[in-house]
Every structure is written in structure tokens, then in C-alpha cells.
Scaffold this motif. Structure first.
Motif, mmCIF file in Angstrom:
data_model
loop_
_atom_site.group_PDB
_atom_site.id
_atom_site.type_symbol
_atom_site.label_atom_id
_atom_site.label_comp_id
_atom_site.label_asym_id
_atom_site.label_seq_id
_atom_site.Cartn_x
_atom_site.Cartn_y
_atom_site.Cartn_z
ATOM 1 N N GLY A 106 15.583 40.779 24.136
ATOM 2 C CA GLY A 106 15.690 39.341 23.977
ATOM 3 C C GLY A 106 16.039 38.941 22.551
ATOM 4 O O GLY A 106 16.796 37.985 22.330
ATOM 5 N N GLU A 107 15.502 39.657 21.569
ATOM 6 C CA GLU A 107 15.838 39.372 20.172
ATOM 7 C C GLU A 107 17.325 39.601 19.921
ATOM 8 O O GLU A 107 17.972 38.842 19.182
ATOM 9 N N VAL A 108 17.864 40.639 20.539
ATOM 10 C CA VAL A 108 19.294 40.925 20.385
ATOM 11 C C VAL A 108 20.127 39.843 21.061
ATOM 12 O O VAL A 108 21.104 39.337 20.489
ATOM 13 N N LEU A 109 19.766 39.486 22.281
ATOM 14 C CA LEU A 109 20.535 38.486 23.023
ATOM 15 C C LEU A 109 20.528 37.147 22.281
ATOM 16 O O LEU A 109 21.566 36.458 22.226
ATOM 17 N N LYS A 110 19.409 36.785 21.725
ATOM 18 C CA LYS A 110 19.317 35.527 20.980
ATOM 19 C C LYS A 110 20.334 35.488 19.849
ATOM 20 O O LYS A 110 21.026 34.484 19.641
ATOM 21 N N GLN A 111 20.475 36.612 19.140
ATOM 22 C CA GLN A 111 21.407 36.666 18.010
ATOM 23 C C GLN A 111 22.863 36.725 18.482
ATOM 24 O O GLN A 111 23.740 36.104 17.880
ATOM 25 N N VAL A 112 23.112 37.457 19.558
ATOM 26 C CA VAL A 112 24.475 37.538 20.104
ATOM 27 C C VAL A 112 24.953 36.151 20.527
ATOM 28 O O VAL A 112 26.082 35.737 20.231
ATOM 29 N N VAL A 113 24.097 35.422 21.241
ATOM 30 C CA VAL A 113 24.451 34.082 21.706
ATOM 31 C C VAL A 113 24.641 33.134 20.522
ATOM 32 O O VAL A 113 25.590 32.328 20.501
ATOM 33 N N LYS A 114 23.786 33.228 19.526
ATOM 34 C CA LYS A 114 23.889 32.376 18.343
ATOM 35 C C LYS A 114 25.177 32.641 17.573
ATOM 36 O O LYS A 114 25.832 31.713 17.093
ATOM 37 N N THR A 115 25.568 33.912 17.491
ATOM 38 C CA THR A 115 26.749 34.284 16.711
ATOM 39 C C THR A 115 28.052 33.944 17.432
ATOM 40 O O THR A 115 28.967 33.358 16.848
ATOM 41 N N PHE A 116 28.146 34.291 18.720
ATOM 42 C CA PHE A 116 29.414 34.127 19.434
ATOM 43 C C PHE A 116 29.541 32.787 20.166
ATOM 44 O O PHE A 116 30.647 32.360 20.490
ATOM 45 N N THR A 175 23.184 29.297 30.627
ATOM 46 C CA THR A 175 23.735 28.603 29.469
ATOM 47 C C THR A 175 23.016 29.074 28.213
ATOM 48 O O THR A 175 21.965 29.734 28.296
ATOM 49 N N ARG A 176 23.559 28.721 27.060
ATOM 50 C CA ARG A 176 22.875 29.078 25.814
ATOM 51 C C ARG A 176 21.485 28.432 25.766
ATOM 52 O O ARG A 176 20.513 29.044 25.306
ATOM 53 N N LYS A 177 21.408 27.212 26.279
ATOM 54 C CA LYS A 177 20.132 26.504 26.280
ATOM 55 C C LYS A 177 19.116 27.186 27.194
ATOM 56 O O LYS A 177 17.941 27.339 26.830
ATOM 57 N N SER A 178 19.557 27.633 28.387
ATOM 58 C CA SER A 178 18.620 28.273 29.310
ATOM 59 C C SER A 178 18.171 29.634 28.778
ATOM 60 O O SER A 178 17.019 30.034 28.980
ATOM 61 N N VAL A 179 19.058 30.355 28.089
ATOM 62 C CA VAL A 179 18.664 31.627 27.483
ATOM 63 C C VAL A 179 17.571 31.402 26.448
ATOM 64 O O VAL A 179 16.554 32.121 26.407
ATOM 65 N N SER A 180 17.750 30.393 25.625
ATOM 66 C CA SER A 180 16.745 30.087 24.603
ATOM 67 C C SER A 180 15.404 29.731 25.239
ATOM 68 O O SER A 180 14.342 30.205 24.800
ATOM 69 N N ALA A 181 15.443 28.923 26.304
ATOM 70 C CA ALA A 181 14.207 28.530 26.978
ATOM 71 C C ALA A 181 13.520 29.717 27.630
ATOM 72 O O ALA A 181 12.285 29.841 27.598
ATOM 73 N N THR A 182 14.302 30.629 28.189
ATOM 74 C CA THR A 182 13.720 31.790 28.866
ATOM 75 C C THR A 182 13.125 32.775 27.871
ATOM 76 O O THR A 182 12.064 33.362 28.130
ATOM 77 N N LEU A 183 13.768 32.957 26.734
ATOM 78 C CA LEU A 183 13.214 33.852 25.717
ATOM 79 C C LEU A 183 11.893 33.301 25.175
ATOM 80 O O LEU A 183 10.949 34.064 24.919
ATOM 81 N N ALA A 184 11.802 31.990 25.046
ATOM 82 C CA ALA A 184 10.532 31.374 24.641
ATOM 83 C C ALA A 184 9.487 31.549 25.734
ATOM 84 O O ALA A 184 8.299 31.805 25.446
ATOM 85 N N SER A 210 27.232 49.776 18.682
ATOM 86 C CA SER A 210 26.186 49.571 17.674
ATOM 87 C C SER A 210 24.921 50.293 18.119
ATOM 88 O O SER A 210 24.826 50.788 19.239
ATOM 89 N N LYS A 211 23.933 50.310 17.232
ATOM 90 C CA LYS A 211 22.646 50.949 17.537
ATOM 91 C C LYS A 211 21.583 49.894 17.871
ATOM 92 O O LYS A 211 20.426 50.010 17.471
ATOM 93 N N LEU A 212 21.968 48.885 18.615
ATOM 94 C CA LEU A 212 21.050 47.782 18.926
ATOM 95 C C LEU A 212 20.328 47.953 20.253
ATOM 96 O O LEU A 212 19.881 46.980 20.848
ATOM 97 N N GLY A 213 20.193 49.184 20.745
ATOM 98 C CA GLY A 213 19.400 49.418 21.931
ATOM 99 C C GLY A 213 17.918 49.266 21.644
ATOM 100 O O GLY A 213 17.447 49.581 20.545
ATOM 101 N N PRO A 214 17.117 48.789 22.594
ATOM 102 C CA PRO A 214 15.681 48.551 22.361
ATOM 103 C C PRO A 214 14.923 49.791 21.895
ATOM 104 O O PRO A 214 13.993 49.671 21.076
ATOM 105 N N LEU A 215 15.274 50.970 22.406
ATOM 106 C CA LEU A 215 14.567 52.173 21.978
ATOM 107 C C LEU A 215 14.784 52.442 20.496
ATOM 108 O O LEU A 215 13.889 52.941 19.809
#
Length: 521
Positions: free
Chosen positions: A289-299, A252-261, A182-187
Motif C-alpha cells: 500500500g505504501e508503494v501504491l500510494k506513491q505510484v498513484v501520487k507520482t503518475f 480512482t485515486r481518491k478511492s485508493v487513498s480511502a482504502t489505504l487509510a 525496481s526493488k520495491l517488492g514488499p519482501l
């Protein structure tokens, strides 16, 4: 010494004999690879045990070849100059190391830029290095193979993020299955119209499309790439995590969410300084981080593991014979370490057999750690005696070892610390002990003290070093020694045997097997 000509499996236990002495493995003893990405150009030279290689050389130049690509369709001019200079340097270094030609691959930025072919031709003309421009699915495959280098037989979803793209690959049964790019690289995300709202919609739509191809992937999520590692570094900082090793770090999914916040509410300059991140990398972290949040939410993976191994390690894995791929990287690295640094190479195998009766009911996962500890029990002997225990712990917990969870690193380190020191209290490593439960800490202590005692009984003329018999229900420990070895059981050895017995809370008995005199007619 181990017999390199001994039949496979003979006296080697369930982990087999080392393969790094095999000719096909020696051919891989020094391999140089170059990864020309959208954000950086990196050269890595692998050396040592082929199945678990050390990083003989590792250098990265932040070139940002993909910066502005969406607007101009061309490589970043300044980045191109820097990348060419880096390739000149890398080629000269490779010549000085007297190794086979570099293997170089280029990913999203070079394959998408209209001047990508011209850049590839220029590099070959200037340096002689041929660059293989790979597509997104091949990039995903190589990154997944890098994960398999560290975790043979692992399963789950590999997610590799670069500057201009993000790849997903499914791994199961030690093989790479479905993969997609995909073209989901930050640049690339910097140029998505509509601001933050438009970017979030684009990310959500793209990840949904990826999920349609990849299907349900709720096992482990392996994160590969510098931006993911940066997020993991921030997670460690936020949690006050005691072991600063990114490879095999779990979230964990929870720790990822806390770290992104946490990233969103903390000053970026302050955060990057605390976490040791470059300004270039930190600038990409919020977008990643925006990408990771969505990847974790989806999968919705059941856990998340950071892999320091990726495309470069996957290129090495590509060159390995299948029999080498199937080996345990931890055991291979331990064999190599013993052969290179131990005072008595080969003694680790005898020591393993000696201590094993204390762990008869241990699962295979624990026995491989016991095997590794015995092989590495003496590799730090050159350290000053006052610091040898600490050197052992440091070396193992921070070493570049594959197939090793953080708790297993600490177990190995603690057992080797007890190899040279009865007590673990008062060391600077005590915060790391929290990664182990009480039972594991006790087992590490027993293993360390058993190795500390067994090391006193070096074999003579290839004779067994002795035999331990352990009766856990009776709390009874027996030691059998051959008559020729009785002299080895001196005051220090006896004191170490008693220390082992104390850790087991055991009564002891020492028996000497007397030689039977031949009958005289």
C-alpha cells in the motif's frame, strides 16, 4: 452450422469468424506455464478458446523464496524445499494431462540469489523442467503482454508487483513500449533501514527514478500482482461493491487513498477474514500500500484498473500467432462457448442478424455485447428451467472473460436473464443492476426479449429465421416471416413477440411472405 471454409468476413459481421478452429489455434488448446516468484510458485494450465482461454488448472504454493534474501543473499531454505516439491508435483500433473512440456520462468528472487543457478539446475535434474530465469525488463514485458491478452489495443501504464520487485511497462497501440524494474517488492521493503520514515523516503526516491525513465503516464494504470489484488479486494469490501470479480475492477485515486487509510485503521486479522485473504498475503498488504500510494501520487492516472492477467497470461500471449492476438477475446470465447454447449451451434450468428435492426444506431462497443449475448443465448440450456435465468446471469458475470468492463458483464448477464425470464424483479442480482444506467437496463431487457422470441424461430434447411423492421420514431415494429416459417409463429411465439413489443412501447404488424406460383402457359 457455420462453414469453417467460408471466406473471412462473409456474413460474420464486424467481429469476423472464429479462429479457434484454425490449426495454429488448436495447437494452443492446452498450455501449461509455471511462474516461480519471490513469494509464490504457481502452475496454470490454459484450455479452451485460445484467444480467451479457460483456467483448466490453477494451483499456487506460497513458498516465500525471497524471504531474507537481502540479508543472506540466498533463497529461503524452507521455501526452496517447498518450491522443489511443488515443481515435482506440477511436472507429474502435466504428464497426466498429456500436454506439451511446461514453460517455466523464475523472477527476482531466483535471479538475484547466489544459489539461484543451483536451484534451477536441481529442478531440471529432478523434474526435467527447464526454468528460464528472466530479468526485470523481460518480466515487465511479459506482464504487460498479459494485460494485452485481456485488453487488446489498450493503452496506459502496467504496474506489476511481486514479492521482491516491482515492474513498470508502457502499453500503447497493442504493443509494449518502455519498461523498467525496481526493488520495491514488499519482501525487500521489510529490510529497508530507518523504519517507516526511511522506507517512505526510499519508496519516493525510487518511484521518482522510475518516472524519469517512463515519462508522463497519466492514462490508465493497470495493477498486476497478488498484493494489488488484495488491496482491490479490501476496496470492494469497504465500498460494499456488489460484483466480486477482480479482473477489470476500477478504482480512482481518491478511492485508493480511502482504502489505504481504511487498511491502516482496521485490525488485520479481522480484515483478512472478511476479504478472504491469507495471512501471508495480508502481511504484505500494508507495505504494498505504501508503494501504491506513491505510484498513484507520482503518475496521477486518470483511472486505475485491476488485471487478473499478468506474467502467466503473458507467456501464453507470447506463443500466439499475431492474427490471434488481434482478435476480440470476448467474441472468441463466445464462439467457443456456443460451439461447445449450445443445442444448435451456429444459430447465434443468425439470431444476431435477426435482432440487429433493433439496435441499428448502437455503437460498435454495444454491438459486440449484442453479438456475444446471441452466441451465448442457449449455452445454459441444461440448467433446470426454474433456475435457467439465474444460471445465465451467474455464468456471464462471474466467468473468466477478457475485454469486459463490470458494467458490460452485468449488461450481458441481464440480457441473458431476460432471454429466459420476462421480469428481472425479485432476483438476488438486483444490487448489481446499480452498475447500469436506466438506458442500458432497458436495452438489455429488449435484447433479452428479442432473443427469447427469436429462439422460437429456429431455421429450417438454412432458411432465414425471419426479419424484424423497427421504426423508433413511429414506435412501430414489423415482423416478416416466410410462408414456410408461418407455422413456427404459434401461441407462445406470439406471446413473446408481444412482450418484446411492450418493452419497445410499439405497435406491431406481422406479414407473411407468400411464395409466388410459377406462371402456367
Amino acid at each position: 452450422m457455420d462453414d469453417p471454409n467460408a471466406p473471412a468476413g462473409q456474413d460474420w459481421g464486424p467481429f469476423g469468424r472464429p479462429l479457434f478452429n484454425d490449426p495454429s489455434s488448436r495447437a494452443l488448446s492446452r498450455v501449461g506455464v509455471v511462474d516461480i516468484g519471490s513469494n509464490s510458485v504457481r502452475m496454470v494450465v490454459f484450455d479452451g478458446a485460445a484467444r480467451s482461454p479457460a483456467y483448466f488448472f490453477n494451483e499456487k504454493i506460497m513458498c516465500a523464496l525471497g524471504a531474507g534474501l537481502s540479508e543472506t543473499g540466498r533463497l529461503n531454505p524452507e521455501g526452496r524445499v517447498r518450491a522443489l516439491a511443488a515443481m515435482r508435483r506440477f511436472q507429474r500433473l502435466a504428464e497426466g494431462m498429456d500436454m506439451p512440456p511446461l514453460t517455466a520462468v523464475a523472477t527476482a528472487a531466483v535471479r538475484e540469489a547466489e544459489d539461484g543457478p543451483d536451484f534451477v539446475a536441481e529442478v531440471e535434474r529432478e523434474t526435467g523442467v527447464k526454468i528460464f530465469v528472466i530479468d526485470g525488463e523481460e518480466e515487465a514485458r511479459l506482464s504487460a503482454q498479459g494485460v494485452l491478452l485481456g485488453w487488446p489495443g489498450s493503452y496506459g501504464l502496467v504496474c506489476d508487483i511481486g514479492g521482491s520487485s516491482m515492474e513498470l511497462a508502457e502499453i500503447a497501440g497493442g504493443a509494449v513500449k518502455r519498461r523498467v524494474t525496481s526493488k520495491l517488492g514488499p519482501l525487500k521493503l521489510k529490510d529497508v533501514p530507518g523504519g517507516k520514515k526511511g522506507r517512505r523516503e526510499y519508496i519516493a526516491d525510487t518511484v521518482a527514478e522510475l518516472a524519469e525513465v517512463m515519462g508522463s503516464q497519466r492514462n490508465r494504470l493497470f495493477l498486476v500482482g497478488g498484493s494489488w489484488r488484495a488491496i482491490a479486494r479490501v476496496d470492494m469490501e469497504r465500498r460494499g461493491y456488489p460484483l466480486h470479480v477482480l479482473h477489470e475492477y476500477r478504482m480512482t485515486r481518491k478511492s485508493v487513498s480511502a482504502t489505504l487509510a481504511y487498511i491502516a485503521e482496521t485490525d488485520p486479522d479481522e480484515l483478512r477474514k472478511r476479504c478472504g485473504l491469507s495471512a501471508q498475503r495480508m502481511a504484505l498488504v500494508p507495505l504494498a500500500g505504501e508503494v501504491l500510494k506513491q505510484v498513484v501520487k507520482t503518475f496521477q492516472p486518470h483511472d486505475i484498473a485491476v488485471s487478473s492477467y499478468g506474467i502467466r497470461e503473458g507467456m501464453l500471449y507470447e506463443q500466439m500467432p499475431q492474427k490471434l492476438r488481434e482478435r476480440d477475446p470476448l467474441i472468441e470465447a463466445s464462439y467457443f462457448s456456443e460451439a461447445k454447449d449450445a443445442r444448435l451451434p451456429g444459430f447465434g450468428r443468425s439470431l444476431y442478424q435477426f435482432v440487429l435492426p433493433l439496435f441499428k444506431s448502437a455503437p460498435l462497443e454495444r454491438k459486440r455485447l449484442i453479438k456475444a449475448a446471441c452466441l451465448m443465448h442457449d449455452v445454459s440450456w441444461r440448467a433446470h428451467p426454474d433456475y435457467r435465468a439465474e444460471a445465465c446471469f451467474d455464468n456471464v458475470t462471474r466467468a473468466n472473460l477478457g475485454g469486459l468492463r463490470h458494467s458490460e458483464r452485468v449488461f450481458l448477464g441481464l440480457s441473458l436473464l431476460h432471454r429466459y425470464r420476462n421480469s428481472r424483479s425479485g432476483t438476488r442480482f438486483e444490487p448489481m443492476f446499480d452498475l447500469l444506467d436506466e438506458k442500458s437496463m432497458k436495452e438489455a431487457e429488449i435484447l433479452g426479449k428479442a432473443m427469447r422470441f427469436g429462439a422460437m424461430l429456429w431455421p429450417q434447411n438454412d432458411q432465414p429465421i425471419g426479419e424484424l423492421r423497427w421504426f423508433p420514431k413511429k414506435k412501430f415494429l414489423q415482423l416478416f416471416l416466410e410462408q414456410d416459417s408461418e407455422a413456427l409463429f404459434g401461441e407462445v411465439a406470439e406471446a413473446r413477440f408481444k412482450s418484446l413489443a411492450k418493452s419497445l412501447d410499439a405497435e406491431t404488424e406481422v406479414k407473411i411472405r407468400r411464395a409466388t406460383r410459377p406462371h402456367q402457359p
